[in-house]
Design an enzyme around this catalytic site. Structure first.
Site, PDB file in Angstrom:
ATOM      1  N   GLY A   1      44.696  54.441  35.792  1.00  0.00           N
ATOM      2  CA  GLY A   1      44.493  54.720  37.281  1.00  0.00           C
ATOM      3  C   GLY A   1      44.237  55.723  37.957  1.00  0.00           C
ATOM      4  O   GLY A   1      44.018  56.942  37.304  1.00  0.00           O
TER       5      GLY A   1
ATOM      6  N   TYR B   1      40.343  49.495  38.745  1.00  0.00           N
ATOM      7  CA  TYR B   1      39.298  49.012  39.541  1.00  0.00           C
ATOM      8  C   TYR B   1      39.440  47.831  39.947  1.00  0.00           C
ATOM      9  O   TYR B   1      40.091  47.748  41.496  1.00  0.00           O
ATOM     10  CB  TYR B   1      38.017  49.149  38.237  1.00  0.00           C
ATOM     11  CG  TYR B   1      37.023  48.346  38.889  1.00  0.00           C
ATOM     12  CD1 TYR B   1      36.086  48.655  40.009  1.00  0.00           C
ATOM     13  CD2 TYR B   1      36.464  47.289  38.162  1.00  0.00           C
ATOM     14  CE1 TYR B   1      35.302  48.326  40.981  1.00  0.00           C
ATOM     15  CE2 TYR B   1      34.924  46.970  38.146  1.00  0.00           C
ATOM     16  CZ  TYR B   1      34.434  46.902  39.546  1.00  0.00           C
ATOM     17  OH  TYR B   1      33.262  46.834  40.658  1.00  0.00           O
TER      18      TYR B   1
ATOM     19  N   ASP C   1      52.047  52.291  37.483  1.00  0.00           N
ATOM     20  CA  ASP C   1      50.649  52.439  37.247  1.00  0.00           C
ATOM     21  C   ASP C   1      51.193  53.513  36.480  1.00  0.00           C
ATOM     22  O   ASP C   1      51.763  54.252  36.912  1.00  0.00           O
ATOM     23  CB  ASP C   1      49.962  52.777  38.332  1.00  0.00           C
ATOM     24  CG  ASP C   1      48.194  52.220  37.119  1.00  0.00           C
ATOM     25  OD1 ASP C   1      48.138  53.014  36.990  1.00  0.00           O
ATOM     26  OD2 ASP C   1      47.710  51.873  38.177  1.00  0.00           O
ATOM     27  N   ASN C   2      50.550  54.081  35.538  1.00  0.00           N
ATOM     28  CA  ASN C   2      51.008  55.485  34.782  1.00  0.00           C
ATOM     29  C   ASN C   2      49.950  55.871  34.613  1.00  0.00           C
ATOM     30  O   ASN C   2      49.561  57.106  34.397  1.00  0.00           O
ATOM     31  CB  ASN C   2      51.602  54.926  32.817  1.00  0.00           C
ATOM     32  CG  ASN C   2      50.227  54.045  32.059  1.00  0.00           C
ATOM     33  OD1 ASN C   2      48.406  54.377  32.930  1.00  0.00           O
ATOM     34  ND2 ASN C   2      50.509  53.813  31.203  1.00  0.00           N
TER      35      ASN C   2
ATOM     36  N   PHE D   1      34.575  37.138  34.996  1.00  0.00           N
ATOM     37  CA  PHE D   1      33.159  36.607  33.878  1.00  0.00           C
ATOM     38  C   PHE D   1      33.079  38.351  34.900  1.00  0.00           C
ATOM     39  O   PHE D   1      33.984  39.675  34.706  1.00  0.00           O
ATOM     40  CB  PHE D   1      32.737  36.116  35.298  1.00  0.00           C
ATOM     41  CG  PHE D   1      32.445  35.008  34.089  1.00  0.00           C
ATOM     42  CD1 PHE D   1      33.928  34.222  34.172  1.00  0.00           C
ATOM     43  CD2 PHE D   1      31.792  34.841  33.026  1.00  0.00           C
ATOM     44  CE1 PHE D   1      34.482  32.972  33.317  1.00  0.00           C
ATOM     45  CE2 PHE D   1      32.208  33.204  32.132  1.00  0.00           C
ATOM     46  CZ  PHE D   1      33.057  32.777  32.472  1.00  0.00           C
TER      47      PHE D   1
ATOM     48  N   LYS E   1      44.418  39.555  25.598  1.00  0.00           N
ATOM     49  CA  LYS E   1      44.469  38.681  26.478  1.00  0.00           C
ATOM     50  C   LYS E   1      44.843  37.096  26.886  1.00  0.00           C
ATOM     51  O   LYS E   1      45.918  36.778  27.225  1.00  0.00           O
ATOM     52  CB  LYS E   1      43.447  38.641  27.680  1.00  0.00           C
ATOM     53  CG  LYS E   1      43.011  40.234  28.173  1.00  0.00           C
ATOM     54  CD  LYS E   1      43.591  40.122  29.682  1.00  0.00           C
ATOM     55  CE  LYS E   1      43.622  41.853  29.722  1.00  0.00           C
ATOM     56  NZ  LYS E   1      44.635  41.977  31.238  1.00  0.00           N
TER      57      LYS E   1
ATOM     58  N   TYR F   1      40.537  42.789  22.057  1.00  0.00           N
ATOM     59  CA  TYR F   1      41.132  42.105  23.605  1.00  0.00           C
ATOM     60  C   TYR F   1      40.885  40.939  24.063  1.00  0.00           C
ATOM     61  O   TYR F   1      41.922  40.724  25.143  1.00  0.00           O
ATOM     62  CB  TYR F   1      39.469  43.520  23.543  1.00  0.00           C
ATOM     63  CG  TYR F   1      39.602  42.757  25.983  1.00  0.00           C
ATOM     64  CD1 TYR F   1      40.521  43.934  26.619  1.00  0.00           C
ATOM     65  CD2 TYR F   1      38.690  42.086  25.871  1.00  0.00           C
ATOM     66  CE1 TYR F   1      40.685  44.100  28.466  1.00  0.00           C
ATOM     67  CE2 TYR F   1      38.662  42.010  27.690  1.00  0.00           C
ATOM     68  CZ  TYR F   1      39.607  43.149  28.273  1.00  0.00           C
ATOM     69  OH  TYR F   1      39.355  42.058  29.532  1.00  0.00           O
TER      70      TYR F   1
ATOM     71  N   PHE G   1      47.554  44.090  36.579  1.00  0.00           N
ATOM     72  CA  PHE G   1      46.540  44.366  35.990  1.00  0.00           C
ATOM     73  C   PHE G   1      46.732  44.990  34.681  1.00  0.00           C
ATOM     74  O   PHE G   1      45.879  45.358  33.764  1.00  0.00           O
ATOM     75  CB  PHE G   1      45.192  45.245  36.791  1.00  0.00           C
ATOM     76  CG  PHE G   1      45.491  44.043  37.781  1.00  0.00           C
ATOM     77  CD1 PHE G   1      44.419  43.447  38.493  1.00  0.00           C
ATOM     78  CD2 PHE G   1      45.982  44.479  39.334  1.00  0.00           C
ATOM     79  CE1 PHE G   1      43.774  42.575  39.694  1.00  0.00           C
ATOM     80  CE2 PHE G   1      46.138  43.176  40.523  1.00  0.00           C
ATOM     81  CZ  PHE G   1      44.455  42.968  40.699  1.00  0.00           C
TER      82      PHE G   1
ATOM     83  N   ASP H   1      28.238  40.616  21.253  1.00  0.00           N
ATOM     84  CA  ASP H   1      27.383  40.325  22.815  1.00  0.00           C
ATOM     85  C   ASP H   1      26.890  39.261  22.967  1.00  0.00           C
ATOM     86  O   ASP H   1      26.103  38.761  22.164  1.00  0.00           O
ATOM     87  CB  ASP H   1      26.454  41.379  23.408  1.00  0.00           C
ATOM     88  CG  ASP H   1      26.673  42.579  23.796  1.00  0.00           C
ATOM     89  OD1 ASP H   1      28.139  42.765  24.282  1.00  0.00           O
ATOM     90  OD2 ASP H   1      26.415  43.542  24.482  1.00  0.00           O
TER      91      ASP H   1
END
Ligand code: UFG
Length: 334
Positions: A39, A14, A34-35, A173, A149, A145, A77, A289
């Site tokens: 994607g 994306y 890219d695999n 964000f 990162k 996650y 990415f 959240d």
């Protein structure tokens, strides 16, 4: 001598595909790795981009890319992005998001490539202690996650000390919107993000949108986020490359608008933009959240000269809606 190429890993995803288009429009020489697990081939629009199908954790493929092309910089990415899945299957995230990039970094070290732009996330901050979030906020992710990162951010810093790698970590964000011409946009499987899910409730692909929690400590009781247009994100990567290729220091920057928008306000914006009534159900909170996540984007302005162009969430909704109704109707071929 020929100009070195920029290697874009995950360029068919994306944010990757929007960035690729932006970099191609600037006339940059580009190689995509890219695999195609998430994607989409169709998301790579521009002629003249070298596309290598392969995994960035595959040493042979990565070595071939670096020996066949002179790579001057990497924009990375390729990653998994589903927070809930990362809680259920942490090893999948640490493998893909933290371990596999080591193969890429080792190739960079061998080949003397020392410029790296990372697609990072506001999830590195965890539960905010103060809003808006500044980059010096404690880094205490609340899910694998975010940790996957953050660990990569730390690895980049350590490579900086050891062999002079310079990096920009771009902490996004809430990425939203599309290219605006209906050709590329957000197409995740499964789709978990708010704006596309609200729109899918209008196209009939979902029967309704469930609002996750109405009892948060916010003015209307729903969660507040900072929605940033994907084309603005794309432009930030180009500026980050310019910063590093011009000799700039390593830095981590928030990418947001600085404007907080609630879930209810998103639904209102969708109704205003589309003129349609959204079928809504009010449900329980989704685990993990935070009530509010809003960026202080001033460092990106000061260091990269970047600022969000689109700050009104109706613009994000409008461009996401264009994609949903464009020639591909919001979906690449499966
Ligand atoms: N939401 C709903 N209903 C839905 C989907 C989402 O009410 O069907 C709510 C969520 O509870 C949240 C808000 O809408 O309050 C936004 O949710 P998203 O899933 O669109 O985005 P998140 O803020 O959870 O996550 C995003 C990125 C992550 C990143 C995180 C923090 O998708 O990759 O921001 O930076 F980790």
């Amino acid at each position: 001598m020929a100009e070195p190429a920029i290697l874009v890993s995950g360029g068919a995803g994306y944010i990757g595909s929007h960035t690729l288009r932006h970099l191609a429009a600037e006339g940059r020489k580009l190689v995509v790795l890219d695999n195609f697990v998430h994607g989409h081939q169709e998301a790579i629009l521009d002629e003249g981009i070298t596309v290598v199908e392969g995994d960035l954790g595959d040493p042979a493929v990565v070595e071939r890319v670096f020996s066949e092309h002179e790579i001057g910089a990497v924009v990375h990415f390729a990653a998994f992005i589903n927070v809930g899945e990362s809680v259920r299957d942490p090893l999948k995230y640490y493998d893909n998001n933290t371990a596999r990039p080591l193969v890429l970094l080792a190739a960079m070290q061998r080949h003397g490539c020392k410029v790296f732009v990372l697609s990072s996330t506001a999830a590195v901050y965890g539960e905010p202690e103060a809003i808006p979030l500044v980059e010096s906020h404690p880094l205490q992710p609340v899910n694998p996650y975010g940790w996957s990162k953050l660990m990569l951010e730390q690895i980049l810093r350590d490579c900086g000390t050891a062999w002079g790698l310079r990096s920009v970590c771009l902490r996004y964000f809430n990425a939203s919107g599309s290219s605006g011409d209906g050709l590329i946009g957000e197409d995740h499987e499964p789709e978990t993000h708010l704006i596309p899910r609200v729109l899918l409730a209008l196209t009939g692909e979902a029967d309704k949108i469930t609002v996750f929690g109405t009892d948060y400590d916010t003015p209307d009781g729903t969660c507040i986020r900072d929605y940033i247009h994907v084309n603005d994100l794309a432009r930030a990567h180009a500026l980050a490359l310019d910063h590093l290729l011009g000799g700039g220091e390593s830095v981590a920057c928030n990418l947001g608008t600085g404007v907080g928008v609630s879930v209810r306000e998103i639904i209102d914006a969708v109704e205003e933009v589309t003129g349609k009534k959204v079928p809504v159900e009010f449900g329980e909170r989704r685990e993990g959240d935070p009530a509010r996540l809003v960026a202080d984007p001033s460092r990106a302005k000061e260091i990269l000269g970047w600022e969000a162009g689109k700050k009104d969430v109706r613009e994000m909704v409008e461009s996401a809606w264009t994609w949903m109704n464009g020639p591909k109707k919001g979906h690449f071929q499966k």
